[in-house]
Design a protein around this motif. Structure first.
Motif: not given
Length: 414
Positions: A19-20, A25-30, A40-41, A45-49
């Motif tokens: 899911s988006m 969450e995964a990109l924030s952790l990475h 870093y986060a 909402r950003t991913w949906r855009r």
């Protein structure tokens, strides 16, 4: 409205982010780990855009995090790069390309003179027998595992040619042309058209030196194959017509030139000429009886010319006709021709999509994806990319999501 940024969505699914929200969450952790920045986060909402129709361009540090996490820069993920933006490792990539080209040419351009040595005529038979084994291995393995082996053997043949005399030298030139043609094919199947064109040129040079008209014709058809992959229909026709101008050609070489010229005609949208050329080739097929070790696909591939016709029909957008032909010929393809079977299955799946049968397309594609993952054939991956485009009308439907999940493993490795 549904997802608009197909490239980012496909990359998300390849990464296992269903899911988006989970992707954010995964990109924030990475990013926190990669940047060593606990703050870093990236918000959901950003991913949906980002997966919408106008994803914008991420901040520089996020572009780098995306690349590290997904293996692609933002412009490869559906974002539009701002003017003047240069990928951080662009210079490194150019350096890799230069080193690759040097390694490609090294086997063909060994500087001389070389020490003279006696060359036994029996070596011609030795290399011919090895060549048949390489053809069989190519059908099982695909290109990457064979390029080094075959190009090294070509290098040895080139060394021997420089010492050989008379008919021994002529025989080694003929077998050397077959080896360089195979190296060119392997690079073409691997998706490196620059290296393929180089080795096709080597083949033409050696064929001319051998004074063998059949090899000269074969070398021109080899060059036409590269032109086909480049989408240059007129170039394909020019080269095939040049080959067919020689009335001395064995039927096999004429069959090869006629079917390749049909591919050129399909690229220019000329169905009538496609059918005429393939029908003419079909009339020659029963007369193919030479003992040359190269160019024998027309003898060992069941339904060889109908495979070419189906491919041309698919390129012409004749989905129904192509689908009917593929249904007839694919089951006759032997298990030994695994890589070719994968290519044909991908083309069959695309034809099914063009006839508004998306579920059938996905079902046919399953076996093609399995073969693509094993062989890493760029030709097969290109056919699967064509299938993806044909399936766009069903992108947001369950069958479209099934295809995206099915293709994720091979897209990740491409």
């Amino acid at each position: 409205m549904g997802h608009r940024n197909d490239a980012l969505r496909a990359a998300r699914l390849r990464a296992g982010w269903r899911s988006m929200e989970s992707a954010a969450e995964a990109l924030s952790l990475h990013g926190r780990q990669f940047l060593d920045d606990a703050s870093y986060a990236v918000s959901s909402r950003t991913w949906r855009r980002w997966e919408g129709p106008k994803p914008g361009w991420p901040p520089e540090e996020t572009a780098i995090v995306l690349h590290d996490a997904l293996g692609r820069w933002p412009q490869e993920l559906g974002f539009t790069a701002p003017a003047g933006w240069i990928r951080p490792e662009a210079d490194q990539e150019e350096d890799v390309k230069r080193r690759t080209f040097i390694s490609v040419t090294a086997a063909a351009l060994v500087p001389g003179p070389t020490p003279s040595q006696y060359v036994d005529p029996a070596l011609i038979d030795y290399f011919q027998q090895q060549l048949e084994g390489h053809y069989r291995a190519d059908m099982f393995l695909g290109p990457h595992d064979l390029i080094g082996t075959v190009s090294a053997q070509y290098q040895l043949i080139d060394k021997l040619v420089r010492s050989a005399k008379g008919e021994t030298r002529r025989g080694l030139l003929r077998v050397g042309a077959a080896y360089s043609a195979l190296v060119g094919w392997l690079y073409q199947d691997a998706g490196d058209l620059g290296a393929a064109a180089f080795w096709r040129g080597v083949t033409q040079e050696i064929a001319a030196r051998s004074r063998d008209p059949h090899l000269v014709g074969y070398s021109l058809v080899n060059l036409a194959q590269v032109r086909t992959d480049l989408g240059d229909g007129h170039g394909v026709v020019d080269l095939c017509e040049a080959a067919l101008d020689d009335n001395r050609l064995f039927p096999k070489v004429r069959v090869m030139a006629l079917q390749q010229q049909a591919h050129g005609a399909s690229l220019t949208g000329d169905r009538t000429t496609v059918d005429r050329l393939i029908d003419t080739a079909d009339g020659l097929l029963a007369r193919v009886d030479d003992d040359l070790p190269w160019g024998n696909a027309c003898r060992r591939t069941p339904g060889y010319l109908e495979v070419q016709r189906a491919t041309c029909y698919g390129r012409l957008g004749l989905g129904r006709e192509a689908e009917q032909l593929w249904s007839q010929v694919i089951n006759a393809v032997p298990a030994t021709a695994r890589r070719d079977r994968g290519v044909y299955l991908a083309r069959h799946a695309t034809a099914a999509a063009h006839t508004q049968e998306p579920e059938q397309a996905v079902e046919i594609a399953r076996a093609a994806v399995e073969i693509a993952a094993e062989t890493r054939s760029a030709r097969m991956l290109r056919e699967l990319a064509t299938l993806e485009r044909a399936m766009r009308p069903w992108h947001d439907a369950p069958v479209g999501r099934d295809l995206a999940e099915l293709l994720a493993p091979v897209n990740e490795g491409s």
